[in-house]
Enzyme design. Structure first.
Site, short mmCIF file in Angstrom:
data_model
loop_
_atom_site.label_atom_id
_atom_site.label_comp_id
_atom_site.label_asym_id
_atom_site.label_seq_id
_atom_site.Cartn_x
_atom_site.Cartn_y
_atom_site.Cartn_z
N GLY A 99 -36.96 -1.56 19.00
CA GLY A 99 -36.96 -1.11 17.62
C GLY A 99 -38.01 -0.08 17.29
O GLY A 99 -38.16 0.29 16.13
N GLY A 100 -38.72 0.42 18.31
CA GLY A 100 -39.66 1.50 18.07
C GLY A 100 -38.98 2.72 17.46
O GLY A 100 -39.58 3.47 16.69
N GLU A 107 -28.53 -1.85 17.66
CA GLU A 107 -28.71 -2.17 19.08
C GLU A 107 -28.40 -3.64 19.33
O GLU A 107 -27.73 -3.99 20.30
CB GLU A 107 -30.15 -1.86 19.50
CG GLU A 107 -30.46 -0.37 19.56
CD GLU A 107 -31.93 -0.07 19.79
OE1 GLU A 107 -32.23 1.08 20.16
OE2 GLU A 107 -32.77 -0.97 19.59
#
Length: 223
Positions: A99-100, A107
């Site tokens: 989740g960066g 996703e």
């Protein structure tokens, strides 16, 4: 090898792994981020070998289309054999922090549908305990303060990610200073907070295969 070379090596390893298992009806799930971009570029050389892809973000969809790879909506796809994506951290059990790039919800949805989730990363992403990388949480905007207070109660230090909106129109709170010894439990606890869409722990559905780029070559880890 540089970090970029390691990313390219694991991306190619993922293509080599899935290619013999693809046919002209196969649809591949594709993640988001710099390592996933390397995978897209490597996969594009073999675009005649499969039908198309499902993208986990608008950025990924644009890159796939630029390579001439058809992009399908997930709702129109009944079977997804592979999902290939990077990670910000992985432990030895293939629990991940992702989740960066703020694409964690999509996703996680695509990963949930796929039969096999292949994570590709350079060796620096493998850690003994998750949490050094801040844990992203996607939040409905009006719930930001409420969610932040609840995250403090769980032992974290929440920081609002300024200037970022997800593809779903939501915000991201990054949770710092967490030593995540029970990722399955923490994933469920955070997701139970009202206003949370999902968080970046991929532990309820971890990766099935981790292709790890190292100076000695690509290592394969399984659960």
């Amino acid at each position: 090898m540089t970090q970029d070379q390691l990313k390219q090596a694991v991306a190619q390893a993922a293509v080599d792994f899935i290619l013999p298992k693809l046919d002209d009806k196969s649809i591949v799930g594709v993640g988001t981020g710099s390592t996933a971009n390397c995978f897209i570029d490597a996969l594009a050389k073999h675009k005649a070998a499969f039908d198309g892809a499902v993208a986990s973000s608008q950025a990924t969809a644009a890159r796939l289309k630029a390579h001439g790879i058809p992009v399908y909506e997930l709702n129109t796809v009944s079977d997804l054999e592979f999902y290939v994506d990077g990670a910000d951290e992985s432990d030895e059990h293939l629990n991940l922090i992702k989740g960066g790039g703020a694409a964690l919800t999509r996703e996680k949805i695509v990963a949930a549908v796929a039969n096999t989730f292949i994570c590709i990363a350079d060796g620096s992403k493998l850690v003994p305990v998750l949490g050094a990388f801040p844990l992203p949480v996607e939040v409905i905007p009006m719930a930001r303060s409420h969610v932040a207070r609840q995250l403090v109660k769980l032992g974290g230090d929440p920081v609002y990610r300024e200037g970022v909106l997800t593809d779903n129109g939501n915000i991201i709170i990054d949770v710092h200073n967490m030593s995540i010894t029970n990722p399955v439990e923490l994933e469920a606890q955070i997701n139970a907070i009202v206003g949370v869409v999902t968080n970046g722990l991929f532990a309820a559905r971890p990766a099935d295969l981790l292709l790890l780029g190292t100076a000695e070559g690509v290592k394969t880890l399984t659960r």
